[in-house]
Design an enzyme around this catalytic site. Structure first.
Site, PDB file in Angstrom:
ATOM      1  N   GLY A   1      40.022  46.452  83.089  1.00 34.95           N
ATOM      2  CA  GLY A   1      40.449  47.252  81.954  1.00 34.95           C
ATOM      3  C   GLY A   1      40.246  48.722  82.272  1.00 34.95           C
ATOM      4  O   GLY A   1      39.447  49.075  83.149  1.00 34.95           O
TER       5      GLY A   1
ATOM      6  N   CYS B   1      31.357  49.060  84.457  1.00 39.84           N
ATOM      7  CA  CYS B   1      32.374  50.028  84.036  1.00 39.84           C
ATOM      8  C   CYS B   1      32.778  50.851  85.248  1.00 39.84           C
ATOM      9  O   CYS B   1      31.920  51.301  86.006  1.00 39.84           O
ATOM     10  CB  CYS B   1      31.805  50.930  82.943  1.00 39.84           C
ATOM     11  SG  CYS B   1      32.969  52.178  82.360  1.00 39.84           S
ATOM     12  N   LEU B   2      34.072  51.060  85.412  1.00 36.04           N
ATOM     13  CA  LEU B   2      34.547  51.827  86.565  1.00 36.04           C
ATOM     14  C   LEU B   2      34.027  53.265  86.538  1.00 36.04           C
ATOM     15  O   LEU B   2      33.958  53.915  87.573  1.00 36.04           O
ATOM     16  CB  LEU B   2      36.076  51.826  86.608  1.00 36.04           C
ATOM     17  CG  LEU B   2      36.736  50.455  86.878  1.00 36.04           C
ATOM     18  CD1 LEU B   2      38.252  50.583  86.815  1.00 36.04           C
ATOM     19  CD2 LEU B   2      36.299  49.886  88.214  1.00 36.04           C
TER      20      LEU B   2
ATOM     21  N   HIS C   1      35.209  46.687  74.929  1.00 34.85           N
ATOM     22  CA  HIS C   1      34.704  47.691  75.879  1.00 34.85           C
ATOM     23  C   HIS C   1      35.676  48.876  75.971  1.00 34.85           C
ATOM     24  O   HIS C   1      35.254  50.041  75.914  1.00 34.85           O
ATOM     25  CB  HIS C   1      34.523  47.013  77.252  1.00 34.85           C
ATOM     26  CG  HIS C   1      34.067  47.914  78.355  1.00 34.85           C
ATOM     27  ND1 HIS C   1      32.862  47.747  79.017  1.00 34.85           N
ATOM     28  CD2 HIS C   1      34.663  48.987  78.937  1.00 34.85           C
ATOM     29  CE1 HIS C   1      32.750  48.688  79.942  1.00 34.85           C
ATOM     30  NE2 HIS C   1      33.822  49.457  79.930  1.00 34.85           N
ATOM     31  N   GLU C   2      36.980  48.568  76.091  1.00 30.01           N
ATOM     32  CA  GLU C   2      37.965  49.649  76.264  1.00 30.01           C
ATOM     33  C   GLU C   2      38.165  50.455  74.979  1.00 30.01           C
ATOM     34  O   GLU C   2      38.300  51.681  75.032  1.00 30.01           O
ATOM     35  CB  GLU C   2      39.303  49.083  76.753  1.00 30.01           C
ATOM     36  CG  GLU C   2      39.244  48.331  78.074  1.00 30.01           C
ATOM     37  CD  GLU C   2      38.518  49.074  79.169  1.00 30.01           C
ATOM     38  OE1 GLU C   2      38.508  50.310  79.186  1.00 30.01           O
ATOM     39  OE2 GLU C   2      37.917  48.389  80.021  1.00 30.01           O
TER      40      GLU C   2
ATOM     41  N   HIS D   1      35.594  52.978  74.611  1.00 29.91           N
ATOM     42  CA  HIS D   1      35.838  54.193  75.405  1.00 29.91           C
ATOM     43  C   HIS D   1      36.605  55.246  74.603  1.00 29.91           C
ATOM     44  O   HIS D   1      36.419  56.446  74.796  1.00 29.91           O
ATOM     45  CB  HIS D   1      36.652  53.865  76.656  1.00 29.91           C
ATOM     46  CG  HIS D   1      35.825  53.463  77.853  1.00 29.91           C
ATOM     47  ND1 HIS D   1      34.847  54.268  78.382  1.00 29.91           N
ATOM     48  CD2 HIS D   1      35.850  52.356  78.627  1.00 29.91           C
ATOM     49  CE1 HIS D   1      34.306  53.665  79.435  1.00 29.91           C
ATOM     50  NE2 HIS D   1      34.893  52.494  79.609  1.00 29.91           N
TER      51      HIS D   1
HETATM   52 NI    NI Z   1      34.471  51.075  81.091  1.00 28.86          NI
END
Ligand code: NI
Length: 167
Positions: free
Chosen positions: A53, A96-97, A138-139, A142
């Site tokens: 994501g 998380c990226l 999660h997204e 953000h």
């Molecule tokens: Ni993330």
């Protein structure tokens, strides 16, 4: 002269200290070519980084856009997504990226109902559970400046976990 090629662009992912990751992203008012291209680039960037994501603030753009793919090439692009319903609770490991190398156990609703616009501007409702529900939460977090670490109840050593999906 000749033809032009417009390859999809891999965007740079901003890291956990960037202020944009702590800000509220703005709703998209008009779905134009720039938004469509941005969503395509977000998907490309997510796949390049082996994520499941990605939210626009993670590439430095404060707009309410997310892409998710829980696996099996099931790419979902959502504009102005929001959760309408939450149900149940489940705890699992997230990464998380934007926060590479750190993983934590995060409680999430086990089922969510999400409303959003698709790329044609059509309103859709998506009922999700399990892994997809987790990624969506999660997204969408953000977009409101919330990182999974804010919700984590325990950090885990990535060595001890087989799951290392970043989003
Ligand atoms: Ni993330």
């Amino acid at each position: 002269m000749g033809w032009e090629v417009f390859p999809l662009a891999i965007r740079r992912i901003v890291n956990g200290n960037h202020a944009i990751l702590r800000s509220h992203a703005r709703p998209v008012q008009k779905i134009n070519d720039a938004i469509i291209t941005l969503l395509d680039d977000m998907a490309e960037t997510m796949y390049e980084n082996k994520g499941v994501g990605l939210a626009a603030p993670q590439i430095g753009i404060a707009k309410r856009l997310i892409v998710v793919d829980p696996g099996e090439d099931r790419l979902i692009k959502l504009i102005n997504p929001r959760c309408l319903e939450w149900e149940g609770e489940t705890v699992d490991v997230e990464g998380c990226l934007s926060i590479p190398g750190i993983y934590g156990e995060v409680p999430r609703a086990s089922r969510v109902l999400v409303e959003a616009l698709d790329t044609r501007g059509k309103q859709l409702r998506l009922e999700a559970e399990g892994f997809l529900a987790r990624i969506l939460q999660h997204e969408i977090d953000h977009l409101d400046g919330i990182l999974f670490l804010d919700r984590a109840i325990r950090l885990v050593d990535p060595e001890e976990e087989k799951k290392e999906e970043g989003s």
